[in-house]
Scaffold this active site. Structure first.
Site, short mmCIF file in Angstrom:
data_model
loop_
_atom_site.label_atom_id
_atom_site.label_comp_id
_atom_site.label_asym_id
_atom_site.label_seq_id
_atom_site.Cartn_x
_atom_site.Cartn_y
_atom_site.Cartn_z
N GLN A 51 0.82 -1.22 0.00
CA GLN A 51 0.00 0.00 0.00
C GLN A 51 0.86 1.27 0.00
OE1 GLN A 51 -2.64 -1.62 3.39
NE2 GLN A 51 -4.00 -0.25 2.29
N GLU A 137 -5.24 -7.83 5.40
CA GLU A 137 -3.88 -7.38 5.04
C GLU A 137 -3.15 -8.43 4.21
OE1 GLU A 137 -3.30 -4.36 5.44
OE2 GLU A 137 -4.92 -3.96 6.85
N HIS A 140 -3.91 -8.14 0.63
CA HIS A 140 -3.11 -7.11 -0.05
C HIS A 140 -1.81 -7.71 -0.59
CE1 HIS A 140 -5.18 -3.30 0.56
NE2 HIS A 140 -5.31 -3.51 1.86
O1 K1U Z 1 -5.97 -0.21 4.39
C1 K1U Z 1 -5.90 -1.09 5.24
O2 K1U Z 1 -5.61 -2.24 4.92
C2 K1U Z 1 -6.18 -0.75 6.67
C3 K1U Z 1 -7.61 -1.00 7.11
C4 K1U Z 1 -7.63 -2.28 7.92
C5 K1U Z 1 -8.95 -2.93 8.12
C6 K1U Z 1 -10.03 -2.25 8.65
C7 K1U Z 1 -11.24 -2.91 8.86
C8 K1U Z 1 -11.37 -4.22 8.56
C9 K1U Z 1 -10.31 -4.88 8.01
C10 K1U Z 1 -9.09 -4.25 7.81
C11 K1U Z 1 -8.04 0.18 7.95
O3 K1U Z 1 -7.44 0.47 8.94
S1 K1U Z 1 -9.42 1.10 7.42
C12 K1U Z 1 -9.61 2.30 8.73
C13 K1U Z 1 -10.17 1.75 9.99
O4 K1U Z 1 -10.68 0.65 10.00
C14 K1U Z 1 -10.09 2.53 11.24
C15 K1U Z 1 -9.59 3.81 11.26
C16 K1U Z 1 -9.52 4.51 12.46
C17 K1U Z 1 -9.97 3.96 13.61
C18 K1U Z 1 -10.48 2.69 13.60
C19 K1U Z 1 -10.55 1.97 12.42
ZN ZN Z 2 -6.69 -2.51 2.99
#
Ligand code: K1U
Ligand code: ZN
Length: 169
Positions: A51, A137, A140
């Site tokens: 990413q 992840e 990804h």
């Molecule tokens: O882009 C990514 O892979 C990160 C992603 C991880 C994720 C979130 C939810 C379910 C599966 C994987 C994130 O972090 S998105 C943002 C988010 O979930 C968040 C942001 C701030 C506070 C709490 C959560």
């Molecule tokens: Zn993601």
């Protein structure tokens, strides 16, 4: 430590399959430090190296509660050794698909093997948000985004919305 730019869909670099890491050395730890700083700044709870444009099998994560102390975690060359037949839905988001959230169904529990920040091999069971986040992840690392688990219509709508946001920014 430095903030890195997070790639946004439909950047083709997000579709790359990441390469295994040969050795956990200071250069890799510097990348993981940058990734963690970038993830906290976003903010997010996980980030894969691809990413930030580095196609190597590296993930950082912190799923601790905001009111608790930070618990940064590092996963190098993660593998799923076992996944439960039981699945669970979760409303996922992704820093590479900003402001889009949708439900994805994944195995509820997985057994993992990975190397940590020090290069030690760890085996660990994951469930709940940990299981959701590590599977998201790890997708990804194989060039798969959570929107690839949705219908073609929903995926196309999501990419269209993100492109619109980027144009407006
Ligand atoms: O882009 C990514 O892979 C990160 C992603 C991880 C994720 C979130 C939810 C379910 C599966 C994987 C994130 O972090 S998105 C943002 C988010 O979930 C968040 C942001 C701030 C506070 C709490 C959560
Ligand atoms: Zn993601």
């Amino acid at each position: 430590m430095a903030l890195r730019e997070i790639l946004i869909v439909p950047d083709p670099r997000l579709k790359q399959v990441s390469a295994r890491v040969e050795v956990v050395d200071d250069a890799l730890r510097a990348l993981m430090d940058d990734m963690l700083e970038t993830m906290y700044a976003a903010p997010g709870i996980g980030l894969a190296a691809v990413q930030v444009g580095v196609a190597r099998r590296v993930i950082v994560m912190d799923i601790s509660k905001p009111e608790d102390e930070r618990e940064p975690r590092y996963f190098v060359n993660p593998e799923i050794l076992w996944a439960s037949e039981e699945t669970a839905p979760y409303e996922e988001g992704c820093l590479s698909v900003p402001e889009i959230y949708d439900e994805v169904e994944r195995p509820a529990r997985v057994k993992l093997r990975y190397q940590n920040y020090r290069g030690e091999t760890i085996e660990e069971d994951a469930e709940g948000l940990f299981a959701v986040c590590i599977q998201h992840e790890m997708d990804h690392l194989d060039g798969v985004l959570f929107i690839d688990h949705l219908s073609r219509l929903k995926r196309e709508q999501a990419v269209k919305k993100v492109k619109k946001q980027v144009r407006a920014a």
